[in-house]
Scaffold this active site. Structure first.
Site, PDB file in Angstrom:
ATOM      1  N   GLN A 137      46.907  51.285  -4.424  1.00 35.68           N
ATOM      2  CA  GLN A 137      45.566  51.098  -4.973  1.00 35.68           C
ATOM      3  C   GLN A 137      44.665  50.353  -3.985  1.00 35.68           C
ATOM      4  O   GLN A 137      43.720  50.916  -3.474  1.00 35.68           O
ATOM      5  CB  GLN A 137      45.635  50.350  -6.304  1.00 35.68           C
ATOM      6  CG  GLN A 137      44.252  50.102  -6.923  1.00 35.68           C
ATOM      7  CD  GLN A 137      44.353  49.394  -8.270  1.00 35.68           C
ATOM      8  OE1 GLN A 137      44.985  49.889  -9.205  1.00 35.68           O
ATOM      9  NE2 GLN A 137      43.747  48.231  -8.374  1.00 35.68           N
ATOM     10  N   GLY A 177      53.252  47.238  -1.755  1.00 39.15           N
ATOM     11  CA  GLY A 177      54.644  46.900  -1.453  1.00 39.15           C
ATOM     12  C   GLY A 177      55.513  48.147  -1.489  1.00 39.15           C
ATOM     13  O   GLY A 177      55.323  49.008  -2.340  1.00 39.15           O
ATOM     14  N   ARG A 310      67.912  10.811  -5.704  1.00 43.24           N
ATOM     15  CA  ARG A 310      67.271  10.010  -4.671  1.00 43.24           C
ATOM     16  C   ARG A 310      67.007   8.592  -5.169  1.00 43.24           C
ATOM     17  O   ARG A 310      66.487   8.397  -6.259  1.00 43.24           O
ATOM     18  CB  ARG A 310      65.939  10.663  -4.286  1.00 43.24           C
ATOM     19  CG  ARG A 310      65.167   9.959  -3.173  1.00 43.24           C
ATOM     20  CD  ARG A 310      65.795  10.199  -1.834  1.00 43.24           C
ATOM     21  NE  ARG A 310      64.974   9.758  -0.717  1.00 43.24           N
ATOM     22  CZ  ARG A 310      65.391   9.789   0.547  1.00 43.24           C
ATOM     23  NH1 ARG A 310      66.594  10.252   0.843  1.00 43.24           N
ATOM     24  NH2 ARG A 310      64.609   9.388   1.522  1.00 43.24           N
ATOM     25  N   ARG A 333      53.665  12.547 -12.406  1.00 46.22           N
ATOM     26  CA  ARG A 333      53.439  13.818 -11.716  1.00 46.22           C
ATOM     27  C   ARG A 333      54.450  14.870 -12.172  1.00 46.22           C
ATOM     28  O   ARG A 333      54.108  16.044 -12.304  1.00 46.22           O
ATOM     29  CB  ARG A 333      53.553  13.608 -10.198  1.00 46.22           C
ATOM     30  CG  ARG A 333      52.461  12.696  -9.639  1.00 46.22           C
ATOM     31  CD  ARG A 333      52.849  12.108  -8.286  1.00 46.22           C
ATOM     32  NE  ARG A 333      52.805  13.093  -7.211  1.00 46.22           N
ATOM     33  CZ  ARG A 333      53.384  12.919  -6.023  1.00 46.22           C
ATOM     34  NH1 ARG A 333      54.066  11.806  -5.763  1.00 46.22           N
ATOM     35  NH2 ARG A 333      53.284  13.844  -5.092  1.00 46.22           N
ATOM     36  N   GLU A 424      46.953  41.461  -9.151  1.00 43.35           N
ATOM     37  CA  GLU A 424      46.675  41.780 -10.562  1.00 43.35           C
ATOM     38  C   GLU A 424      45.484  40.988 -11.094  1.00 43.35           C
ATOM     39  O   GLU A 424      45.490  40.548 -12.247  1.00 43.35           O
ATOM     40  CB  GLU A 424      47.909  41.517 -11.421  1.00 43.35           C
ATOM     41  CG  GLU A 424      49.035  42.492 -11.194  1.00 43.35           C
ATOM     42  CD  GLU A 424      48.631  43.929 -11.480  1.00 43.35           C
ATOM     43  OE1 GLU A 424      47.884  44.149 -12.430  1.00 43.35           O
ATOM     44  OE2 GLU A 424      49.041  44.816 -10.706  1.00 43.35           O
TER      45      GLU A 424
END
Lengths: 664, 664
Positions: A137, A177, A310, A333, A424
């Site tokens: 397309q 693709g 960690r 966060r 899209e």
């Protein structure tokens, strides 16, 4: 747990809910859970699908994709997997490939736009992979504006053929693709020209390569468009460029379900409603929303587990340092992203229902809900993909320096995900479509047209314009109705304000262009309301499992109050809440973070991802991060030799100060 | 302009200012301009420095770095470039390399922390590149928390040596650039142990590899840590892992400017003030801020030029479509980033002055401004690198699908830039340092300690707490003082509110942890004020050139009002402005976008970047985007053969349905 030790067991023991029950909730149903669980283990346990070497497959990456795709197809056939299982298997292989477009776009295009005859001819070939198709397309010069495509399909009544042609450089098909090196066929979009008259863009089935020697057919030029973002990511996919030089195809290769060209060259419309096209878009976009929750939850799973592994700062008297997940800045966060992953999961589930509802109505010739459903999926595609792309990168940063290594899995996840913000439908273009729908809804409020579906709250606009939140203490923000009303009031006031400002322009289209940024903000407010309201609706259902519902209530509140905090300007400037109430929301948010903290690891365990699928050393289920990172580093090709290639030519002369006469 | 046609000439003709004068302003001075211009052309015109093949140099990328580094060093010597010119040349080569760490960290560490004797011994070797050094600080288990490093340097009085040792896996040095394959020496950081007593982390010069055969010396294990984010990016750099097994170095290889170990093993401090270390951090971070403006301006230059080339929608009667730069949504995303690039440029220039000022004061034993300068540079490093990383990715999205191709230059720019958010201080950790400084400043307001430098506005806190903006019409927002006061009031109120909330905690440290997210917000508000105020100060200077000052005023207003719009919640909830004034700011912002529009191309031309340095087809100076993109695509290795490698083994059997017996 390769080595049998679970370094995160102490975290899992903290959980205040049943993680097995939460897995079912996340999956959607026990059946969905079992399907995913079974197929993901099947892929993870088969060495043919290994992917930890992906970023080192320098120069052999594409060939490796072909191997995996062929092997996956072989296994699908050997195991006689059904369509749903085959889809799951391809998604757990977790590597973009030409097959994505074959199954995801080529086949559906023929199913949706082909006549019964065309379907009977082409689908069996495609289902058996005797042909491989792509979806051609976009062009070099046109992406968002599909109506501006330049490729032409000119009807030649003499031979009963269409002549497909690329009249300009910018009309080259660009990006599809699977096109670059593999596809044998394409559904190509081109302007239909009959007797000099332009009938707009239509789809055509075009064979691209010989089924014997795979060479491009005469008049067809094809290539790959080159390297893309990321070490592997979409570089496993042959996104391609395609030019047609007067390529002839039989008339019956135009997809003719909605419009036909007769033997005589007459252009006729069938009685199949054109709105069907929108139904297809609703379907594609609901899948993208579902994928957003998957991608975001993968990143969140990695960042959450590593944040528990960690430790940094805060050691007293030589004891263990503080887990970084215990820092409030990390929580502020990370936990909103955890909540977002769940929120997108549930809104995705609801969208699936919406698509089925729309499809049933279309079949009964009821188009009444289609515009709203179309706007809603467009908006949710935009909202969830933007938040997911940003969220993955935030998760990478939350892993500190080590998040920058490919072995963390996060760079790849980001690079492979971000195109979702563009394909899209560009996310900003989509929000403007939502805004258009909202403005139309507002303008019709006085009339008999009652707003439907996710815009139904607009019917209460008069009441919502009067609304002032009655929150008095932080806990009030935990009440679903209190949150919902604040979001409804904010969204409706922003829409109404835009409508009022638009009405000041003599030319409405000019006004729409001028106020576009405000309209986008109003659309975002509306879409956020949808996600919040669907999360709340989910919680009104029966939710089994020890402590499961309680956790989801916490996550729902986090999602909503995080948005409220982030968009505080909207809520305050529209007068929905006052500054004191805003600060109570932040206070409640901190409290909620503390509640989610002991459950964080179990909440990401509930996604039920294998280590193979996660593809991240930082996100390993067993938390055994450092030894495995170290092992992985030594596998790098640069470590194959102690003295690197190039040392003799370039570095030694430098150290020995003999560069002057060196040839470099 | 390779082909001699300027496809953007019509845009350049629209500019309402003298772009040559703006180039001087951007560069900082005529001298700076001429230096950059001369060296950038030198690099761009030499084919040895080509970089358009970078993402295709699969497997040869690292060797290519070695070649470029050697060639650059050869040219630097042949042309007898001075230090400043050599620095420029390396930066225009635009490819991370071991030399960055040698010149940027190893040499400065010896200059700053070495005694005169040590400098006399080591610096000439380093200046001549007879040795190549790296900076081995971070470990697998410790990054931000430098005091938690585990590597030990134990003094052995018998031999007068230090024994450098890695006692655990997590003590492995991890990340140092140049370490993995190239460096012969390191400044390594380790805990100094004398007679069982731990004296904390110190720096040591350690030889890593033989100067004869480049093999690691006994007791030293070194390797590369593997692939990092991005196709090329930091994969041109040998970030390394290093373990010491009781490696002995002479006592005089501890960097002893600040503390010494005597022959007898006594630990003594010199009279050189320890604060010098902070002076070095101020220097490193001011360079990072300067680099932020460079990286952001590159991305903005690409996105702006391509936005003027790209057309989409809006064609009437077959005419040209609308340039995407004319869409308000594009402007509302792009122009604030353009303004930010200029804002960061000027605050970077000011920071350079600040560093000189601090240095002079240190030499005169005046430490009074150091804490404020340290907090200020920490905050600005955080603010500018976060905004730049996000801004580059936003620019990539602003280029639509084509921004995802490596040939756009943007994926590389992003991947190579993002580590700046983490290295030299994680951005959130740095904001917490700023917040600590702000809380201290607030707590001392009553006392005699007057706030200095960028916190001086806090002295007017009582007045600022009473402030209500008197903006009545949109144009009022163009007055610098009106903007400045609103930002000062917002920042001071957020700090004061945090201080008040902190005071409710019995344990201040616990309060600081609990309120960390709010403290970060307060620090951001303070740092944004600094950038806005330095932009305004810049405009109070004499600025020559036709129309130049006017453009900068527009950009300054855009920067400030964009922040105000983005953080509207802060301004409203602190009562600094009311909703009406917020909406007047948005109105003014739209107006400013229209003013900047005709000048946009010339404003990015003023950065004076060569096409070589930009490394982007979308950002080409001549705007000749599509033909060049097409040319570039065909150079991809996948296009070397028509039928791809792997077709015969994997695809043909699939198409011929002969997979069943295939070996895959």
């Amino acid at each position: 747990m390769e080595d049998g030790v679970d370094h995160l067991a102490f975290e899992r023991n903290k959980a205040q809910f049943d993680v097995e029950d939460m897995k079912i909730i996340w999956a959607g149903s026990r059946q969905d859970f079992e399907l995913s669980d079974r197929i993901s283990r099947l892929v993870a346990s088969d060495p043919a699908f290994r992917k930890d070497d992906r970023t080192r497959l320098i120069g052999r990456l594409f060939k490796n994709t072909l191997r995996k795709a062929a092997y996956a197809w072989k296994r699908i056939n050997e195991l006689r997997l059904n369509e749903q299982e085959a889809y799951k298997l391809r998604s757990f292989v977790d590597q973009p490939a030409f097959t994505d477009l074959h199954w995801g776009m080529f086949v559906p295009a023929i199913q949706g736009q082909g006549t019964d005859e065309q379907q009977q001819k082409w689908l069996p070939l495609a289902y058996g992979m005797q042909i491989i198709g792509c979806y051609a397309q976009t062009e070099l010069g046109h992406g968002s504006n599909v109506q501006g495509l330049e490729t032409t399909a000119t009807f030649d009544p003499k031979t009963d053929e269409f002549v497909i042609h690329s009249p300009t450089l910018t009309s080259s098909k660009w990006w599809p693709g699977g096109l670059g090196k593999i596809s044998t066929h394409a559904v190509a979009y081109a302007r239909l020209i009959i007797g000099g008259e332009d009938h707009g863009v239509h789809g055509f089935i075009v064979q691209l390569r010989s089924l014997d020697d795979h060479l491009p057919l005469p008049g067809i030029t094809i290539g790959d468009i080159g390297m893309k973002f990321g070490n592997a990511a979409y570089n496993t996919m042959d996104n391609g460029v395609l030019r047609f030089d007067h390529v002839r195809i039989p008339r019956n290769q135009m997809l003719m379900r909605v419009s036909q060209v007769t033997r005589e060259g007459r252009y006729v419309s069938s009685n199949v409603p054109r709105q069907l096209v929108y139904g297809t878009m609703v379907n594609v976009r609901q899948k993208i929303v579902a994928d957003a929750s998957v991608a975001l939850s993968r990143a969140v799973c990695i960042a959450t587990r590593y944040s528990a592994v960690r430790r940094q700062f805060g050691s007293h008297n030589g004891g263990l340092e503080t887990q970084v997940i215990d820092y409030k800045t990390q929580q502020a966060r990370l936990f909103p992203l955890l909540a977002s992953a769940y929120a997108f999961r549930f809104v995705g589930g609801w969208l699936k229902w919406l698509y089925m509802d729309v499809t049933e109505r279309l079949q009964a010739n009821d188009f009444s809900t289609l515009p709203e459903a179309h706007a809603c999926t467009a908006g949710l595609k935009s909202l969830t993909t933007t938040a997911t792309a940003d969220g993955i990168e935030e998760c990478r940063k939350l892993c500190g320096g080590h998040g920058y290594l490919c072995s963390s899995g996060l760079p790849e996840l980001f690079a492979v995900y971000v195109p979702a913000c563009t394909y899209e439908g560009d996310n900003v273009v989509l929000l403007l479509q939502v805004a258009r729908h909202l403005m139309k809804t507002v303008s019709q409020l006085g009339s008999g047209n009652k707003p439907v579906g996710t815009t139904a709250y607009m019917a209460r606009v008069e009441q919502l314009m009067q609304y002032h939140s009655d929150v008095e203490k932080a806990e009030d923000w935990l009440k679903p109705n209190v949150v919902l009303e604040a979001f409804e009031a904010r969204a409706s006031r922003m829409s109404v304000a835009c409508a009022q400002n638009l009405s000041k322009f003599a030319n409405p289209e000019e006004g729409f262009q001028e106020l576009a940024a405000d309209l986008v903000d109003a659309a975002v407010a509306h879409c956020q309301l949808i996600v919040v309201s669907k999360f709340i609706e989910k919680l009104q259902q029966d939710i089994p499992g020890k402590g499961v519902k309680k956790q989801l209530e916490v996550l729902c509140s986090i999602y909503a109050l995080f948005l409220l905090h982030k968009h505080l300007g909207d809520f305050l400037s529209t007068g929905c809440i006052n500054p004191k109430q805003g600060s109570l929301a932040s206070e409640q948010l901190r409290n909620l973070y503390s509640q989610v903290r002991p459950n964080a690891i179990a909440l990401v365990d509930a996604f039920n991802y294998t280590d193979h699928y996660l593809g991240s050393i930082l996100g390993r289920y067993d938390g055994n991060v450092y030894p495995k990172m170290n092992e992985e580093a030594w596998k790098d090709p640069l470590n194959d030799s102690v003295v690197p290639d190039g040392f003799k030519e370039y570095i030694q002369p430098m150290l020995k100060q003999q560069l002057r006469n060196a040839r470099l």
